[in-house]
Structure formats: structure tokens, C-alpha cells
Design a protein around this motif. Sequence first.
Motif, PDB file in Angstrom:
ATOM      1  N   LEU A   1     -10.061   7.215   1.112  1.00  0.00           N
ATOM      2  CA  LEU A   1     -10.935   7.116   2.364  1.00  0.00           C
ATOM      3  C   LEU A   1     -12.410   6.964   2.165  1.00  0.00           C
ATOM      4  CD1 LEU A   1      -9.048  10.080   4.155  1.00  0.00           C
ATOM      5  CD2 LEU A   1      -8.627   7.654   4.295  1.00  0.00           C
ATOM      6  N   ALA A   2     -12.700   7.564   0.931  1.00  0.00           N
ATOM      7  CA  ALA A   2     -14.377   7.279   0.678  1.00  0.00           C
ATOM      8  C   ALA A   2     -14.367   5.680   0.183  1.00  0.00           C
ATOM      9  CB  ALA A   2     -14.889   8.098  -0.437  1.00  0.00           C
ATOM     10  N   HIS A   3     -13.456   5.240  -0.541  1.00  0.00           N
ATOM     11  CA  HIS A   3     -13.341   3.928  -1.390  1.00  0.00           C
ATOM     12  C   HIS A   3     -13.201   2.753  -0.390  1.00  0.00           C
ATOM     13  CE1 HIS A   3     -13.003   1.533  -4.642  1.00  0.00           C
ATOM     14  NE2 HIS A   3     -11.794   0.862  -4.447  1.00  0.00           N
ATOM     15  N   GLY A   4     -12.925   3.174   1.038  1.00  0.00           N
ATOM     16  CA  GLY A   4     -12.744   1.898   1.693  1.00  0.00           C
ATOM     17  C   GLY A   4     -11.189   1.625   2.063  1.00  0.00           C
ATOM     18  N   GLU A   5     -10.232   2.476   1.508  1.00  0.00           N
ATOM     19  CA  GLU A   5      -9.077   1.993   1.814  1.00  0.00           C
ATOM     20  C   GLU A   5      -8.247   3.118   2.758  1.00  0.00           C
ATOM     21  OE1 GLU A   5      -7.325  -0.650   0.778  1.00  0.00           O
ATOM     22  OE2 GLU A   5      -8.401  -1.545  -0.683  1.00  0.00           O
ATOM     23  N   PRO A   6      -7.054   2.476   3.298  1.00  0.00           N
ATOM     24  CA  PRO A   6      -6.269   3.767   4.155  1.00  0.00           C
ATOM     25  C   PRO A   6      -5.586   4.372   3.159  1.00  0.00           C
ATOM     26  CG  PRO A   6      -5.336   1.480   4.168  1.00  0.00           C
ATOM     27  CD  PRO A   6      -6.607   1.158   3.691  1.00  0.00           C
ATOM     28  N   PHE A   7      -4.841   5.389   3.741  1.00  0.00           N
ATOM     29  CA  PHE A   7      -4.178   6.409   2.447  1.00  0.00           C
ATOM     30  C   PHE A   7      -2.806   6.666   3.226  1.00  0.00           C
ATOM     31  CE2 PHE A   7      -3.193  10.306   0.550  1.00  0.00           C
ATOM     32  CZ  PHE A   7      -2.734   9.960  -0.801  1.00  0.00           C
ATOM     33  N   ASN A   8      -1.721   6.553   2.561  1.00  0.00           N
ATOM     34  CA  ASN A   8      -0.534   6.820   3.241  1.00  0.00           C
ATOM     35  C   ASN A   8      -0.011   8.391   2.645  1.00  0.00           C
ATOM     36  OD1 ASN A   8       2.174   7.010   4.140  1.00  0.00           O
ATOM     37  ND2 ASN A   8       3.022   5.185   2.694  1.00  0.00           N
TER      38      ASN A   8
ATOM     39  N   ASP B   1      -3.973  -0.266  -8.356  1.00  0.00           N
ATOM     40  CA  ASP B   1      -4.886  -0.985  -7.804  1.00  0.00           C
ATOM     41  C   ASP B   1      -5.426  -0.695  -6.417  1.00  0.00           C
ATOM     42  OD1 ASP B   1      -5.066  -3.040  -9.923  1.00  0.00           O
ATOM     43  OD2 ASP B   1      -3.219  -3.781  -9.038  1.00  0.00           O
ATOM     44  N   SER B   2      -6.596  -0.789  -6.178  1.00  0.00           N
ATOM     45  CA  SER B   2      -7.129  -0.125  -4.812  1.00  0.00           C
ATOM     46  C   SER B   2      -6.437  -0.804  -3.685  1.00  0.00           C
ATOM     47  CB  SER B   2      -8.747  -0.555  -4.678  1.00  0.00           C
ATOM     48  OG  SER B   2      -9.281   0.016  -5.733  1.00  0.00           O
ATOM     49  N   TYR B   3      -6.198  -1.985  -3.872  1.00  0.00           N
ATOM     50  CA  TYR B   3      -5.411  -2.599  -2.486  1.00  0.00           C
ATOM     51  C   TYR B   3      -4.171  -2.276  -2.067  1.00  0.00           C
ATOM     52  CZ  TYR B   3      -3.593  -6.465  -5.366  1.00  0.00           C
ATOM     53  OH  TYR B   3      -2.744  -7.354  -6.386  1.00  0.00           O
ATOM     54  N   LYS B   4      -3.441  -1.746  -3.353  1.00  0.00           N
ATOM     55  CA  LYS B   4      -2.066  -1.195  -2.849  1.00  0.00           C
ATOM     56  C   LYS B   4      -2.075  -0.141  -2.367  1.00  0.00           C
ATOM     57  CE  LYS B   4       0.167  -2.982  -7.133  1.00  0.00           C
ATOM     58  NZ  LYS B   4       1.117  -4.147  -6.610  1.00  0.00           N
ATOM     59  N   ALA B   5      -3.268   0.596  -2.048  1.00  0.00           N
ATOM     60  CA  ALA B   5      -3.171   1.599  -1.083  1.00  0.00           C
ATOM     61  C   ALA B   5      -2.862   1.330   0.380  1.00  0.00           C
ATOM     62  CB  ALA B   5      -4.435   2.474  -1.034  1.00  0.00           C
ATOM     63  N   SER B   6      -3.274  -0.055   0.580  1.00  0.00           N
ATOM     64  CA  SER B   6      -3.119  -0.389   2.009  1.00  0.00           C
ATOM     65  C   SER B   6      -1.929  -1.223   2.432  1.00  0.00           C
ATOM     66  CB  SER B   6      -4.169  -1.551   2.522  1.00  0.00           C
ATOM     67  OG  SER B   6      -4.243  -2.768   1.512  1.00  0.00           O
ATOM     68  N   HIS B   7      -0.961  -1.574   1.030  1.00  0.00           N
ATOM     69  CA  HIS B   7       0.216  -2.167   1.262  1.00  0.00           C
ATOM     70  C   HIS B   7       1.428  -1.709   2.258  1.00  0.00           C
ATOM     71  CE1 HIS B   7      -0.881  -4.968  -2.424  1.00  0.00           C
ATOM     72  NE2 HIS B   7      -1.826  -4.858  -1.325  1.00  0.00           N
ATOM     73  N   TYR B   8       1.214  -0.352   2.272  1.00  0.00           N
ATOM     74  CA  TYR B   8       2.603   0.195   3.144  1.00  0.00           C
ATOM     75  C   TYR B   8       2.397  -0.222   4.580  1.00  0.00           C
ATOM     76  CZ  TYR B   8      -0.661   3.781   5.037  1.00  0.00           C
ATOM     77  OH  TYR B   8      -1.591   4.476   5.632  1.00  0.00           O
ATOM     78  N   LEU B   9       1.274  -0.479   5.002  1.00  0.00           N
ATOM     79  CA  LEU B   9       1.188  -1.001   6.259  1.00  0.00           C
ATOM     80  C   LEU B   9       1.234  -2.898   6.275  1.00  0.00           C
ATOM     81  CD1 LEU B   9      -2.459   0.859   7.206  1.00  0.00           C
ATOM     82  CD2 LEU B   9      -0.080   1.340   7.967  1.00  0.00           C
ATOM     83  N   GLN B  10       1.440  -3.296   5.218  1.00  0.00           N
ATOM     84  CA  GLN B  10       1.591  -5.035   5.155  1.00  0.00           C
ATOM     85  C   GLN B  10       3.088  -5.235   5.396  1.00  0.00           C
ATOM     86  OE1 GLN B  10      -1.177  -6.494   2.548  1.00  0.00           O
ATOM     87  NE2 GLN B  10      -2.559  -5.017   2.645  1.00  0.00           N
ATOM     88  N   TYR B  11       4.086  -4.610   4.744  1.00  0.00           N
ATOM     89  CA  TYR B  11       5.396  -4.953   4.796  1.00  0.00           C
ATOM     90  C   TYR B  11       6.051  -4.900   6.095  1.00  0.00           C
ATOM     91  CZ  TYR B  11       4.698  -4.447  -0.253  1.00  0.00           C
ATOM     92  OH  TYR B  11       4.372  -4.312  -1.642  1.00  0.00           O
ATOM     93  N   PRO B  12       7.075  -5.766   6.350  1.00  0.00           N
ATOM     94  CA  PRO B  12       7.831  -5.812   7.508  1.00  0.00           C
ATOM     95  C   PRO B  12       7.964  -4.505   8.018  1.00  0.00           C
ATOM     96  CG  PRO B  12       8.653  -7.648   6.146  1.00  0.00           C
ATOM     97  CD  PRO B  12       7.531  -6.658   5.273  1.00  0.00           C
ATOM     98  N   PRO B  13       7.943  -3.979   9.209  1.00  0.00           N
ATOM     99  CA  PRO B  13       8.226  -2.761   9.776  1.00  0.00           C
ATOM    100  C   PRO B  13       9.748  -2.395   9.685  1.00  0.00           C
ATOM    101  CG  PRO B  13       8.236  -4.271  11.852  1.00  0.00           C
ATOM    102  CD  PRO B  13       7.470  -4.972  10.401  1.00  0.00           C
TER     103      PRO B  13
END
Length: 476
Positions: free
Chosen positions: A84-91, A23-35
Motif C-alpha cells: 500500500l505504501a509502495h503504490g500497489e493494491p493488495f489482495n 515483482d511489485s506489479y504482480k500484486a495488482s494482477h489478481y484484478l487484471q484476469y478475466p472475472p
Amino acid sequence: MPNMTRGLHDIASILSNPILNTDSYKASHYLQYPPEASAMFSYIESRGGRYDRTLFFGLQMLIKEYLCRPVTAAMIDEAKAFFLAHGEPFNEAGWRYVVEQCGGYLPVRIRAVPEGSVVPTHNALVTVECDDPQVFWLATYLETMLLRVWYPITVATQSWHLRKTIRAYLQKSSDDLTQLPFKLHDFGARGVSSAESAAIGGAAHLVSFMGSDTVLGVVAANHYYNETMAAFSVPAAEHSTITSWGRERETDAFRNMITRFGKPGAIVSVVSDSYDLFAALDVWGTELKQAVLDSGGMLVIRPDSGDPRTIVLQTLRALDASFGSAVNRKGRRVLANVRVIQGDSVNPESIEAILAAMDAAGYAADNIVFGMGGALLQQINRDTQRFAMKCSAIRLGDEWRDVHKDPVTDAGKRSMKGRLTLQVNRRTGEYRTVTLPIAGEKGEWEDALVTVFDSGRLLVDVSLAEIRSRAHAGEV
């Protein structure tokens, strides 16, 4: 940026990129978990639904197709440009780590109950764990792809329950249980949303039955489950092969079917409602009767319109009047040289209703075969068995912490917590889901999950024959 709107001839390469199979939003999840997160654990379960037990099947197909090939630098470039074109960060760093330090193989461990197991709902069927701190988030990133196992499980589950229904009527009315695997024929290929659905769903049906016209399903079962030939079919007419002769030559069309395919021991299926089913039944029982008898084969008449319960009984009675029948040891009539296949409006409810009506009328279940299409492979969804994949534990630093959801607005969506496994009671066959480390009565309970995949390696490669044996081990 690569052209992401390229032709269908390139779609296969896109679909084979596991970075994009999410899913698109999963591309951003690596930034959302506790550090401090360093590992994650997820599980798949059926949270209830139409059936109280599910037949586990299909994970091996998904793993072989999507997880046993390495991620490549080209896949990363393709995914980076897209997100990046889709609007999501990329790990990018995380995926480069997979390629450069893991050889492209995902450092993920998947455990599952053996395929063919029939497990009550509300139990962990699959667990997914990633304990590599660099890419711990993979345990949830793969949810989109792995949770699609709901589809083959749900198809296999429905077919397994339908087998139970048909088997009960065979036991009550027939002297021959060996015909059971051919009593529900798959005609679902044209009614599904994609070729992949036909392959996956068609293969799932074959855990319980051996008749199919869904070629891709049979091919998939052969390929992914080490089978020489998973299912069989017979020559059968469709409306075009009958109506192309014209109404005035319908009898010639019928006769051609017997001439071409009616051989000793053979089965030939002829749709007979193109114009007037009852007139056709009269022709079969008079003008063409001797040709059917002389062929030495079995004629299967397909009525394809009208109320299924009513039409099946009318067809049976007409054929009985012309071809005759014998009474078996169960006191039910079995037609001579002819059978009926019902392929219109077939679903779990109509199958039960037709079989009950036949039994009440004194006809054995031997006399009918069911052909099932959209209701078999398409009229189900993830909510049929309420499938979900949830994170249940996370390691923060060196310590594992339980994770769960418990929404006050819907207790049915409450998830389990902890690092989970499924146990089976060696004596009773009962299942239960427990947390690790395992606690319980030693000697009586054993781990029911096995590691099927680890870091790019398929560790279990089960055959369809073994799955069938496991799924139907309780039949008596």
C-alpha cells in the motif's frame, strides 16, 4: 506501517515472506484476469541459448527454502503495509484465505523433470498449476521466485558441458578417468553477488565435480540434497601467505608449505608467481626438489598471471625438466610428483585452448587442474539459456483455454500453449513437450514430469548422489 528499512539482521525474515518474494506489479494482477477465471497453468523452459541441452538442477533447494513454510498473518500484515505504501493494491482477502483455509500453505502443484536430467532446450522443465478459484493467480505470482531456478540450472549446465570437454581430453591422453570429478575446482565464492548465490551456484557445480572452495555451496549441497560431504579441498597458499615472508624469503615460504602440509599421499597447492614465476620454478626444481620428493606428497604449482595457454606450457616444461615425467599408454607425458593448477582467466574457451595445447605438446591432461571463479558462478545470466516462465492455460468457469504469446517482432519469444507435460521415449531417451490429455504412441512414450510439490508438501526429496548418477549415466 512497519519499518521496511530495518537493519540487515531482520532481512532474513523479510526474504522468507513469500508474499514479498515477487515483482511489485504482480500484486495488482489478481484484478487484471478475466472475472470468470478459476485456475491457471504455467511452465518454465529454456528457449535456447549457449548450450542446446540443459541439466536440470536446483528446484528442490528453492522449494525447501521458500515454499515448505506456511504463510502467517504477520507476513500478510507486513506485505499489506509494504504494497500500500509502495503504490500497489493488495489482495488481502486472497492471502487471508491461504492462511485461514489452507493452513498457510500455497495450494499450488509443481511438477518437474527429475533433477540431473539433461533435456534439450525448448521443452517444459517445470509446470505450475493452481486450480483453487480463490487464489488461482498464484500460478503466476510465484514466477519471480521459481524462475530463479535458471541460475542453478545454468551453472550446472555449464559445468556438465565442461566436464564433457575435460573428459574427452582425458580419454585421449590419460590412463586414469577416475580423476575427472576433481579436474574443475570452484573458486567462485568471492566473485558472486551474494552469499545465497555462492550457496546455490556452488551446489550446482557439484553435480559434475567434487572439488570446491566455495564453502556455502558445499554446505547447501549437503543440506538440501542429503549429502554427508559433497566436495573436498586441499591446503593451498594465497599470495598473502607467500608475500608476507618478503621477496627475499620466498623460498622459506615455499619450504614452509611443504613442511606443514607435504605428507605421503597429500596434495599441497602453492601459488608461485608472486614475483617471478620462472625464478620460482627454478627454486622448486633445485633447492626444494628433495624436500618435495621426501614429503611423499603431490606439489601443485599455481601460476596466476600471464597468458594462460602460454604460461601453462612453460610451467609444465620447466617442471618436466626438473622433476621428470613418464610416458603413459596413450603416449603422453605425466609429470612425476608435481602438477599444475590454472586459476587465472579460466573459462570454457581457455580450458579448451589449454587442453588442446597440452595435448599437442605431448602432455597428458593428468598434469593440470582448473580453478574457475567468476566465469563459473557469475558470468552467466537468465539470457545465457534464455529462460522464461509463461502462463499457457487458464480455466474460465469450467473450461480450460489455451494461452500463449506470439510477438511479430521476435519469434524467439513465442510461448507454448495448453496444459503441458514433458514426455520421454522409453527406447531412445528423446524428449518432447505435449499438451494434456497426452496423445501419442502408447507404450513408447512416458511422462517425464513428476509432482514434486503440492500444497506445502515436498513430495520428492532426491539426493545429490542420485542426481549425479542421472546426469552422467551416458558416460562411457
